[in-house]
Design a protein around this motif. Structure first.
Motif, PDB file in Angstrom:
ATOM      1  N   GLU A 190      23.000  75.079  74.582  1.00 13.31           N
ATOM      2  CA  GLU A 190      22.111  74.404  75.533  1.00 13.31           C
ATOM      3  C   GLU A 190      20.936  73.706  74.873  1.00 13.31           C
ATOM      4  O   GLU A 190      20.154  73.024  75.542  1.00 13.31           O
ATOM      5  N   VAL A 191      20.799  73.891  73.547  1.00 17.64           N
ATOM      6  CA  VAL A 191      19.633  73.326  72.863  1.00 17.64           C
ATOM      7  C   VAL A 191      19.806  71.830  72.638  1.00 17.64           C
ATOM      8  O   VAL A 191      20.776  71.396  72.026  1.00 17.64           O
ATOM      9  N   GLY A 192      18.886  71.048  73.172  1.00 19.99           N
ATOM     10  CA  GLY A 192      18.891  69.601  72.943  1.00 19.99           C
ATOM     11  C   GLY A 192      17.975  69.282  71.786  1.00 19.99           C
ATOM     12  O   GLY A 192      17.964  69.972  70.774  1.00 19.99           O
ATOM     13  N   LYS A 193      17.184  68.248  71.953  1.00 21.69           N
ATOM     14  CA  LYS A 193      16.308  67.801  70.871  1.00 21.69           C
ATOM     15  C   LYS A 193      15.361  68.917  70.410  1.00 21.69           C
ATOM     16  O   LYS A 193      14.805  69.652  71.223  1.00 21.69           O
ATOM     17  N   VAL A 194      15.186  69.041  69.094  1.00 22.81           N
ATOM     18  CA  VAL A 194      14.215  69.986  68.535  1.00 22.81           C
ATOM     19  C   VAL A 194      13.258  69.201  67.648  1.00 22.81           C
ATOM     20  O   VAL A 194      13.683  68.399  66.814  1.00 22.81           O
ATOM     21  N   ARG A 195      11.969  69.384  67.846  1.00 24.34           N
ATOM     22  CA  ARG A 195      10.972  68.737  66.986  1.00 24.34           C
ATOM     23  C   ARG A 195      10.082  69.833  66.419  1.00 24.34           C
ATOM     24  O   ARG A 195       9.680  70.759  67.125  1.00 24.34           O
ATOM     25  N   ILE A 196       9.796  69.718  65.137  1.00 23.95           N
ATOM     26  CA  ILE A 196       9.010  70.768  64.486  1.00 23.95           C
ATOM     27  C   ILE A 196       7.688  70.206  63.986  1.00 23.95           C
ATOM     28  O   ILE A 196       7.645  69.127  63.399  1.00 23.95           O
ATOM     29  N   GLY A 197       6.629  70.947  64.241  1.00 21.90           N
ATOM     30  CA  GLY A 197       5.317  70.524  63.773  1.00 21.90           C
ATOM     31  C   GLY A 197       4.579  71.685  63.135  1.00 21.90           C
ATOM     32  O   GLY A 197       5.143  72.741  62.889  1.00 21.90           O
ATOM     33  N   LYS A 198       3.306  71.442  62.852  1.00 26.48           N
ATOM     34  CA  LYS A 198       2.486  72.491  62.258  1.00 26.48           C
ATOM     35  C   LYS A 198       1.454  72.960  63.263  1.00 26.48           C
ATOM     36  O   LYS A 198       1.043  72.224  64.153  1.00 26.48           O
ATOM     37  N   TYR A 199       1.038  74.190  63.055  1.00 26.40           N
ATOM     38  CA  TYR A 199       0.091  74.825  63.954  1.00 26.40           C
ATOM     39  C   TYR A 199      -0.938  75.486  63.057  1.00 26.40           C
ATOM     40  O   TYR A 199      -0.573  76.298  62.205  1.00 26.40           O
ATOM     41  N   LEU A 200      -2.194  75.103  63.157  1.00 23.08           N
ATOM     42  CA  LEU A 200      -3.225  75.653  62.270  1.00 23.08           C
ATOM     43  C   LEU A 200      -4.329  76.312  63.078  1.00 23.08           C
ATOM     44  O   LEU A 200      -4.777  75.761  64.089  1.00 23.08           O
ATOM     45  N   GLU A 201      -4.756  77.467  62.631  1.00 20.23           N
ATOM     46  CA  GLU A 201      -5.924  78.131  63.212  1.00 20.23           C
ATOM     47  C   GLU A 201      -7.028  78.118  62.164  1.00 20.23           C
ATOM     48  O   GLU A 201      -6.824  78.577  61.041  1.00 20.23           O
ATOM     49  N   LEU A 202      -8.178  77.577  62.526  1.00 16.28           N
ATOM     50  CA  LEU A 202      -9.303  77.497  61.593  1.00 16.28           C
ATOM     51  C   LEU A 202     -10.518  78.174  62.192  1.00 16.28           C
ATOM     52  O   LEU A 202     -10.764  78.062  63.393  1.00 16.28           O
ATOM     53  N   GLU A 203     -11.273  78.856  61.363  1.00 13.57           N
ATOM     54  CA  GLU A 203     -12.572  79.370  61.777  1.00 13.57           C
ATOM     55  C   GLU A 203     -13.642  78.446  61.212  1.00 13.57           C
ATOM     56  O   GLU A 203     -13.645  78.154  60.019  1.00 13.57           O
ATOM     57  N   LEU A 204     -14.527  77.984  62.075  1.00 12.74           N
ATOM     58  CA  LEU A 204     -15.588  77.069  61.642  1.00 12.74           C
ATOM     59  C   LEU A 204     -16.930  77.764  61.781  1.00 12.74           C
ATOM     60  O   LEU A 204     -17.269  78.265  62.861  1.00 12.74           O
ATOM     61  N   ASP A 205     -17.679  77.776  60.707  1.00 13.36           N
ATOM     62  CA  ASP A 205     -18.958  78.483  60.683  1.00 13.36           C
ATOM     63  C   ASP A 205     -20.061  77.588  61.246  1.00 13.36           C
ATOM     64  O   ASP A 205     -20.935  77.120  60.517  1.00 13.36           O
ATOM     65  N   THR A 206     -19.996  77.336  62.535  1.00 10.96           N
ATOM     66  CA  THR A 206     -20.995  76.512  63.210  1.00 10.96           C
ATOM     67  C   THR A 206     -20.953  76.881  64.689  1.00 10.96           C
ATOM     68  O   THR A 206     -19.981  77.460  65.156  1.00 10.96           O
ATOM     69  N   ASP A 207     -22.009  76.549  65.411  1.00 10.69           N
ATOM     70  CA  ASP A 207     -21.993  76.786  66.853  1.00 10.69           C
ATOM     71  C   ASP A 207     -22.147  75.494  67.636  1.00 10.69           C
ATOM     72  O   ASP A 207     -22.255  75.494  68.849  1.00 10.69           O
ATOM     73  N   ASN A 208     -22.198  74.404  66.911  1.00  4.66           N
ATOM     74  CA  ASN A 208     -22.357  73.098  67.538  1.00  4.66           C
ATOM     75  C   ASN A 208     -20.971  72.510  67.820  1.00  4.66           C
ATOM     76  O   ASN A 208     -20.302  71.999  66.936  1.00  4.66           O
TER      77      ASN A 208
END
Lengths: 80, 80
Positions: free
Chosen positions: B33-51
């Motif tokens: 049943e699987v049609g098109k598959v697209r693969i990307g990247k997923y990034l989690e970043l911690e930013l040392d700022t509150d702005n």
């Protein structure tokens, strides 16, 4: 047709050398505020079915068997 | 500290051989049943700022300069 999004991330307890490399590169480019960086995969799949319950069960199976290495990776998915 | 999530995906008009390979593998495992598959990247970043406004501008710069290849990839990000 159901569109599914799968997120595969490295477990918190596992080192992420790719993330560390990106953090180092960002630092050397002047982005000093960047702390921890973790990198995962993001997949968009089209599923040729309209049964959401079945799609969820099948997706879980795909993740366990191929898309994620559950020894070192976590996964989660959403159906659109 | 702000947590940011960045999604880098291949543009719709660009071929995704990695996605095609995964689609083929899923088919051969019986997930017909699987049609098109697209693969990307997923990034989690911690930013040392509150702005948050500054964080968004800086993240945009990081994506343009390092995280995404904007010739063939799109990106979007979210601040937690």
């Amino acid at each position: 047709m159901i569109k599914a999004t799968v997120y595969v991330t490295i477990k918190q307890s596992v080192l992420d050398p790719q993330g560390n490399a990106v953090q180092g590169a960002l630092h050397s480019m002047g982005f000093a505020e960047v702390g921890k960086v973790r990198i995962g995969k993001y997949l968009e799949l089209e599923l040729d079915t309209d049964n959401r319950e079945e799609a969820e069960a099948r997706l879980k199976e795909m993740c366990e068997k191929l898309l994620a290495n559950t020894v070192v990776e976590d996964y989660r998915f959403e159906l659109a």
